[in-house]
Design a protein around this motif. Sequence first.
Motif, PDB file in Angstrom:
ATOM      1  N   ASN A  44       0.830  -1.218   0.000  1.00 35.65           N
ATOM      2  CA  ASN A  44       0.000   0.000   0.000  1.00 35.65           C
ATOM      3  C   ASN A  44       0.860   1.263   0.000  1.00 35.65           C
ATOM      4  OD1 ASN A  44      -2.120  -1.801   0.231  1.00 35.65           O
ATOM      5  ND2 ASN A  44      -2.264  -1.581   2.447  1.00 35.65           N
ATOM      6  N   THR A  45       1.714   1.375  -1.017  1.00 37.36           N
ATOM      7  CA  THR A  45       2.605   2.531  -1.114  1.00 37.36           C
ATOM      8  C   THR A  45       1.901   3.662  -1.851  1.00 37.36           C
ATOM      9  OG1 THR A  45       4.557   1.112  -1.124  1.00 37.36           O
ATOM     10  CG2 THR A  45       4.835   3.350  -1.967  1.00 37.36           C
ATOM     11  N   LEU A  46       1.658   4.757  -1.138  1.00 42.04           N
ATOM     12  CA  LEU A  46       1.046   5.927  -1.764  1.00 42.04           C
ATOM     13  C   LEU A  46       2.085   6.760  -2.489  1.00 42.04           C
ATOM     14  CD1 LEU A  46      -1.364   7.064   1.110  1.00 42.04           C
ATOM     15  CD2 LEU A  46      -1.841   5.538  -0.805  1.00 42.04           C
ATOM     16  N   VAL A  47       3.259   6.923  -1.850  1.00 35.94           N
ATOM     17  CA  VAL A  47       4.341   7.716  -2.438  1.00 35.94           C
ATOM     18  C   VAL A  47       5.640   6.930  -2.296  1.00 35.94           C
ATOM     19  CG1 VAL A  47       5.652   9.867  -2.400  1.00 35.94           C
ATOM     20  CG2 VAL A  47       3.207   9.884  -1.828  1.00 35.94           C
ATOM     21  N   ALA A  48       6.361   6.776  -3.403  1.00 38.48           N
ATOM     22  CA  ALA A  48       7.707   6.206  -3.386  1.00 38.48           C
ATOM     23  C   ALA A  48       8.688   7.345  -3.651  1.00 38.48           C
ATOM     24  CB  ALA A  48       7.853   5.122  -4.450  1.00 38.48           C
ATOM     25  N   ALA A  49       9.632   7.528  -2.750  1.00 45.19           N
ATOM     26  CA  ALA A  49      10.609   8.611  -2.895  1.00 45.19           C
ATOM     27  C   ALA A  49      11.981   8.017  -3.184  1.00 45.19           C
ATOM     28  CB  ALA A  49      10.654   9.452  -1.624  1.00 45.19           C
TER      29      ALA A  49
END
Length: 425
Positions: free
Chosen positions: A155-160
């Motif tokens: 459940n990754t909303l944002v990968a930086a």
Amino acid sequence: MTPASRSNTEWLQSLPRTNGKPGVEGMRQLLAKLGDPQNYLDFVHVAGTNGKGTVSTLTANILKEAGYKTGLTISPYVLDFRERMQINGEMIPADTLEQVAGQVRAAAAQLDEEPVQFTAVTAAALLWFYQEQCDLAVLETGVGGKNDASNGVDNTLVAAITRIDLDHTEVLGDTLEAIAQEKAGIIKPGCTVVCYPLQDPEAQQAIVAECIRQKAELVQPQPEDLSLPDQPQPLTNPFSYGGYEVELPFLGAHQSCNAAMAVEIALALWRKGYEISDEAILSGLETARFPARIEVLRKEPLVILDGCHNPAGAKALAGVLRTHTQKKPAAVLGVLADKAAAQILEALAPCFDTIYTVTPPCPRAMEAQELAELARTVAPKVKVTACADLDQALDEALAHANGAVVCGSLYLAAQARPELLKRLT
């Protein structure tokens, strides 16, 4: 003490660092035995070579300031093992760590193979975040991305993706493209990807390609939108990006790039429905704290502590010293034998007139005498002394009229920080 008689926390800390196998599959098996707590959480996942800890810390602090209960994992720790898992800036309590470590230990006993430490620690953190009903969690990868144990979440909303550089080449590959491909493995279908603004073109190409494959939105701060002062005041770091203006608690132009990433992560979450005000972003940036990351412990005479452990980190520290110091201080330097010691020295040595080498408290440490000999070869004009121990090095360096910088390893930083605070107070 027999293995069975160890406390759960001792068991967790005694696990091996590596077993030579990718960690993600073992992590999924362990999490399944724990009831898959990660499936009840949303994530900001942070990978990269340098700056992961700073971006993670800034992002978590912004989310806390916005009113969200926010979990955070960082690796490695500096002072206390419990730093590796935090909620709203507070380390996990010792009794709670013992409890969740016990649950992980029981689950691990059901597997064919004992997990490595990073896998077990990350699982314990995810279990704790679930039990505490965190709104979000900010996960810092260990080594890599695609095969990293932290990538057992979906459940990754944002990968930086922070700055990509050459490090852990024996595991990740010896080109920026190969390393970037591995780091970009945290990108999940449909998530938002926030990328470091000054990424190397070779790494950038690999990240863009993975975004296309995963149909993921790519957001990247543009360098021209970052306003850096022509003549910064000593030991300050004014930050201006996209209308957000604040005094950053971390020195260095690279930290402005990391802060811009944190801003874009917050804005990406805002677009996904999280209520994050401009005030929360500013407050989160201004009040974040992160020990041993170009940490100014005293301004006059200058004392800085930094855990830089690869050439890119050394160059960042060197840039800060060139900007903020007029006279050359002394260095207390210790590195690990599996790091690029010569390149670290090439970056740092011109900033010092004296270097005191020490042996960091780690089995993989380069001996002080060996580091001193290398330093004399790399920087023949710098006075170099191999010290018997850290106490001797600090005694010498803190007596230097231009101040002292302790750097080269997070293991050294962890050992030196309490000693420095004691001496400086």
